[in-house]
Design a protein around this motif. Structure first.
Motif: not given
Length: 165
Positions: A37-38, A41-43, A120-124
């Motif tokens: 994953y970019i 992590y994954q939820i 949230t794709k590219n937003d930490p």
């Protein structure tokens, strides 16, 4: 977001399943390490029902009624029915949410996580905000075996230069 093909449940079925989850089930949001994953992590979200193996037939009946889920026999004499993933959990929780009592807060938080996850794709920072919600779910569930929390993800993001220290 594509919805899972779930069976249409009656109000009685929905109320019964909600009561069962309140007693012998759980609504979970956990942070999982995913190197593919970019953000690393994954939820992962899930709704779980548990019963002794002798009563596995109840869980099989639930699975057939709902139209989704996976049965798993554990080594401790327990069988689980797990409904996993945003496409299955969201429509299921939206049906059950009004009938839940003990686990309504967990359901509300998981619904909120799922609905905000695409942002949230590219937003930490937005991902960290959802990790905080996952931590709240874990706290409500009195989670004991959790190894990854918001703090873990935050430290990783800082080490990778994704957010400032």
């Amino acid at each position: 977001m594509k919805e899972q093909n779930m069976n249409i449940l009656t109000q009685t079925q929905i109320a019964y399943l909600a009561g069962f989850i309140d007693g012998d089930g759980s609504i979970i949001a956990q942070i999982v390490k995913r190197s593919d994953y970019i953000l690393n992590y994954q939820i992962k979200v899930s709704v779980n029902f548990i019963q002794r193996k002798e009563r596995k037939h109840f869980l099989l009946q639930f699975k057939n009624e709902v139209g989704t889920g996976t049965l798993r026999d554990r080594n401790d004499g327990i069988t689980e029915l797990n409904i996993v993933g945003i496409n299955s959990v969201l429509p299921f929780l939206k049906q059950l949410q009004p009938f839940l009592r003990l686990k309504r807060k967990q359901a509300n938080l998981v619904i909120q996580i799922i609905e905000q996850l695409p942002l949230t794709k590219n937003d930490p920072q937005k991902f960290l905000d959802l990790c905080k919600l996952a931590d709240q779910v874990a706290n409500l569930n009195d989670s004991k075996n959790r190894s990854i929390s918001t703090d873990t993800v935050k430290m990783t993001f800082q080490d990778l230069g994704l957010i400032k220290k």
